[in-house]
Design a protein around this motif. Structure first.
Motif, mmCIF file in Angstrom:
data_model
loop_
_atom_site.group_PDB
_atom_site.id
_atom_site.type_symbol
_atom_site.label_atom_id
_atom_site.label_comp_id
_atom_site.label_asym_id
_atom_site.label_seq_id
_atom_site.Cartn_x
_atom_site.Cartn_y
_atom_site.Cartn_z
ATOM 1 N N GLY A 13 65.130 13.891 40.579
ATOM 2 C CA GLY A 13 63.797 13.830 41.189
ATOM 3 C C GLY A 13 63.742 12.882 42.380
ATOM 4 O O GLY A 13 64.762 12.294 42.775
ATOM 5 N N LEU A 17 68.911 8.742 42.685
ATOM 6 C CA LEU A 17 69.932 8.488 43.709
ATOM 7 C C LEU A 17 70.627 9.794 44.115
ATOM 8 O O LEU A 17 70.799 10.090 45.286
ATOM 9 N N PHE A 39 62.580 18.027 37.222
ATOM 10 C CA PHE A 39 63.119 16.963 38.085
ATOM 11 C C PHE A 39 62.843 15.568 37.538
ATOM 12 O O PHE A 39 63.485 14.608 37.933
ATOM 13 N N ASN A 40 61.834 15.501 36.673
ATOM 14 C CA ASN A 40 61.375 14.194 36.212
ATOM 15 C C ASN A 40 60.638 14.402 34.891
ATOM 16 O O ASN A 40 59.951 15.411 34.732
ATOM 17 N N THR A 87 70.744 14.014 35.241
ATOM 18 C CA THR A 87 69.954 13.007 34.517
ATOM 19 C C THR A 87 70.836 11.814 34.167
ATOM 20 O O THR A 87 72.064 11.888 34.301
ATOM 21 N N PRO A 88 70.227 10.735 33.630
ATOM 22 C CA PRO A 88 71.069 9.657 33.081
ATOM 23 C C PRO A 88 72.032 10.213 32.022
ATOM 24 O O PRO A 88 71.763 11.240 31.381
ATOM 25 N N HIS A 92 73.279 14.257 29.241
ATOM 26 C CA HIS A 92 74.247 15.278 29.652
ATOM 27 C C HIS A 92 74.671 16.154 28.466
ATOM 28 O O HIS A 92 74.679 17.379 28.564
ATOM 29 N N ARG A 187 71.755 1.856 33.439
ATOM 30 C CA ARG A 187 73.223 1.765 33.425
ATOM 31 C C ARG A 187 73.727 0.595 32.574
ATOM 32 O O ARG A 187 74.873 0.581 32.158
ATOM 33 N N ASP A 201 81.021 4.391 35.162
ATOM 34 C CA ASP A 201 80.358 4.875 36.376
ATOM 35 C C ASP A 201 81.339 5.095 37.533
ATOM 36 O O ASP A 201 81.357 6.157 38.146
HETATM 37 N N1 LIG Z 1 79.102 11.899 41.424
HETATM 38 C C1 LIG Z 1 78.735 10.710 41.851
HETATM 39 O O1 LIG Z 1 79.354 10.150 42.728
HETATM 40 C C2 LIG Z 1 77.520 10.072 41.260
HETATM 41 C C3 LIG Z 1 76.803 9.101 41.973
HETATM 42 C C4 LIG Z 1 75.638 8.580 41.394
HETATM 43 C C5 LIG Z 1 75.231 9.011 40.146
HETATM 44 N N2 LIG Z 1 75.983 9.917 39.460
HETATM 45 C C6 LIG Z 1 75.587 10.383 38.113
HETATM 46 O O2 LIG Z 1 74.380 11.149 38.243
HETATM 47 C C7 LIG Z 1 73.554 10.935 37.116
HETATM 48 C C8 LIG Z 1 72.196 10.446 37.605
HETATM 49 O O3 LIG Z 1 72.379 9.251 38.316
HETATM 50 P P1 LIG Z 1 71.269 8.699 39.342
HETATM 51 O O4 LIG Z 1 71.885 7.511 39.967
HETATM 52 O O5 LIG Z 1 70.744 9.777 40.186
HETATM 53 O O6 LIG Z 1 70.166 8.231 38.290
HETATM 54 P P2 LIG Z 1 68.653 7.885 38.631
HETATM 55 O O7 LIG Z 1 68.195 6.993 37.537
HETATM 56 O O8 LIG Z 1 68.536 7.437 40.044
HETATM 57 O O9 LIG Z 1 67.921 9.325 38.514
HETATM 58 C C9 LIG Z 1 67.827 10.010 37.278
HETATM 59 C C10 LIG Z 1 66.833 11.165 37.444
HETATM 60 O O10 LIG Z 1 66.733 11.869 36.195
HETATM 61 C C11 LIG Z 1 65.341 12.058 35.899
HETATM 62 N N3 LIG Z 1 65.200 12.195 34.434
HETATM 63 C C12 LIG Z 1 65.292 11.238 33.478
HETATM 64 N N4 LIG Z 1 65.061 11.770 32.267
HETATM 65 C C13 LIG Z 1 64.840 13.100 32.462
HETATM 66 C C14 LIG Z 1 64.542 14.188 31.590
HETATM 67 N N5 LIG Z 1 64.436 14.014 30.261
HETATM 68 N N6 LIG Z 1 64.356 15.413 32.135
HETATM 69 C C15 LIG Z 1 64.450 15.605 33.477
HETATM 70 N N7 LIG Z 1 64.710 14.601 34.337
HETATM 71 C C16 LIG Z 1 64.921 13.374 33.849
HETATM 72 C C17 LIG Z 1 64.659 10.821 36.482
HETATM 73 O O11 LIG Z 1 63.274 11.033 36.646
HETATM 74 C C18 LIG Z 1 65.410 10.720 37.813
HETATM 75 O O12 LIG Z 1 64.876 11.622 38.745
HETATM 76 C C19 LIG Z 1 74.291 9.921 36.239
HETATM 77 O O13 LIG Z 1 74.974 10.579 35.209
HETATM 78 C C20 LIG Z 1 75.271 9.257 37.170
HETATM 79 O O14 LIG Z 1 76.447 8.780 36.534
HETATM 80 C C21 LIG Z 1 77.096 10.461 40.011
#
Ligand SMILES: NC(=O)c1ccc[n+]([C@@H]2O[C@H](COP(=O)([O-])OP(=O)(O)OC[C@H]3O[C@@H](n4cnc5c(N)ncnc54)[C@H](O)[C@@H]3O)[C@@H](O)[C@H]2O)c1
Length: 378
Positions: A13, A17, A39-40, A87-88, A92, A187, A201
């Motif tokens: 959302g 990030l 998304f959220n 998502t967090p 997954h 985290r 991570d």
């Molecule tokens: N591939 C990469 O390089 C990389 C980089 C950053 C993050 N990640 C991974 O991406 C995932 C998310 O990380 P992030 O940094 O974006 O986290 P974040 O906390 O910034 O965002 C998480 C999102 O998930 C949403 N969310 C939470 N619970 C939810 C639910 N039940 N249903 C729907 N949406 C929900 C939140 O509202 C938010 O929009 C993690 O697993 C992280 O390890 C990967």
């Protein structure tokens, strides 16, 4: 009707990030259309975000279970074909498992799950489902990383004899020293993140990258983690010695308390004939180091690059390829698999890579907790 792959998104959302990276990447080669998602978890935020980015709101659902239920009611040629889980970490596994059981293709962020056991359950669920499953180790999509992989596999640097991969960030530094702020990030919460913060991570990116570029398998690990405070349950720094098959040795250095560092992911592989070095913050340069010769710098888009590298370059040489392009290349490979077109195995990371990543994280934590001992990866 559009021939694009119908993509749903979970998480990602406006407050996230990684969401923007996936949305831009999915659009890059005109292969996908985002048709809905969740998304959220807060409805107003969820629907508000969908409106803001112009996604038809009728397939933006109140929660994940409703998404699956409603999508299954649609005819197959309208239903979401693939769903990205952004998502967090703790969400997954339940999300991916249910999606697989209901026949959806899945793109899942790393780390795959919060435990190795869950990862293996997903792997056997996938075997029964027979759909496409990708794990987004983003950095494997860079053209010069793909070039590194091809050069090592072609024997250009000779037999690999030393591996040094560093992933240094400093973002957690202002949080870790403030007890109240420590609760502000999921985290650092084992319930949401799994058993490791730093290694889960970013150490896991380093591990995957080593196996991706070198073609070797990491056999065993010896880890020394740093939690900084006794009451902090999650590592924020870790140094890991690795032994690979073929008796190749190396080190993974990962940190979130490397003050001032942004996303300093550096991959160095040294062979008997030459070395290769790549830095994520300057991803268009692949350095070839040879004894007694001037340093060579290879760049994307030139015909001296291999097929896989060139497949991931969209513009003529001199137009930098960045993180969005890297993820775009991964989405491009996944699209080929979904459309049952031929593709190269290096085009996107699969569940095997995700499962190995979880095995690695657990071995690292076990090594540290048992007094920095060697632990064999399965
Ligand atoms: N591939 C990469 O390089 C990389 C980089 C950053 C993050 N990640 C991974 O991406 C995932 C998310 O990380 P992030 O940094 O974006 O986290 P974040 O906390 O910034 O965002 C998480 C999102 O998930 C949403 N969310 C939470 N619970 C939810 C639910 N039940 N249903 C729907 N949406 C929900 C939140 O509202 C938010 O929009 C993690 O697993 C992280 O390890 C990967």
């Amino acid at each position: 009707m559009s021939q694009k792959i119908r993509l749903g998104i979970l998480g990602g959302g406006g407050d996230s990030l990684i969401g923007v990276l996936h949305r831009v990447a999915s659009a890059m080669y005109d292969q996908y259309e985002i048709v809905g998602g969740v998304f959220n978890p807060i409805w107003e935020e969820n629907i508000g975000f969908a409106e803001q980015i112009g996604i038809p709101t009728k397939r933006v659902y109140i929660d994940f279970d409703t998404l699956v239920e409603e999508e299954l009611k649609l005819p197959e040629d309208e239903r979401m074909q693939v769903i990205s889980i952004l998502t967090p970490n703790f969400l997954h596994f339940p999300m991916a498992k249910k999606l697989l059981e209901n026949g959806f293709n899945v793109i899942c962020e790393k780390p795959l799950t919060t435990s190795y056991k869950e990862a293996k359950i997903l792997q056997s669920t996938l075997q029964k489902a027979g759909v496409v499953f990708a794990v987004t180790y983003t950095y494997t999509g860079y053209p010069m990383i793909r070039q590194m992989r091809e050069m090592i596999s072609n024997g250009d640097i000779g037999k690999v004899q030393k591996i040094d991969v560093q992933y240094y960030q400093g973002w957690i530094n202002p949080i870790i020293h403030d007890k109240e702020k420590r609760d502000s990030t999921w985290r650092l919460d084992p319930e949401k993140s799994g058993i490791s913060c730093c290694v889960g991570d970013i150490g896991t990116h380093a591990f995957d990258m080593i196996e991706y570029v070198s073609g070797l398998k990491v056999d065993s690990v010896l880890a020394d983690l740093n939690y900084v405070y006794d009451d902090n349950k999650m590592d924020v720094d870790g140094t890991i010695l690795i032994r690979c098959n073929n008796n190749v040795k190396g080190v993974i250095r990962s940190s979130q308390i490397a003050t001032g560092e942004e996303n300093n992911f550096t991959v160095k592989i040294y062979g008997e004939k030459a070395g290769l070095k790549w830095e994520q913050e300057n991803p268009n340069y692949l350095y070839l180091l040879e004894e007694g010769k001037p340093l060579k710098v290879l760049k994307p888009g030139h015909t001296y690059n291999g097929k896989l590298s060139l497949d991931g370059t969209k513009m003529p040489p001199g137009h930098p390829e960045g993180i969005f392009d890297s993820m775009g290349n991964i989405y491009k490979g996944i699209a080929k698999a979904i459309k049952k077109e031929p593709y190269n195995h290096g085009e996107f990371p699969t569940i095997k890579d995700g499962v190995r990543g979880m095995n690695f994280i657990e071995c690292v934590v076990e090594s540290h907790k048992n007094g920095n001992v060697w632990i064999k990866i399965e």
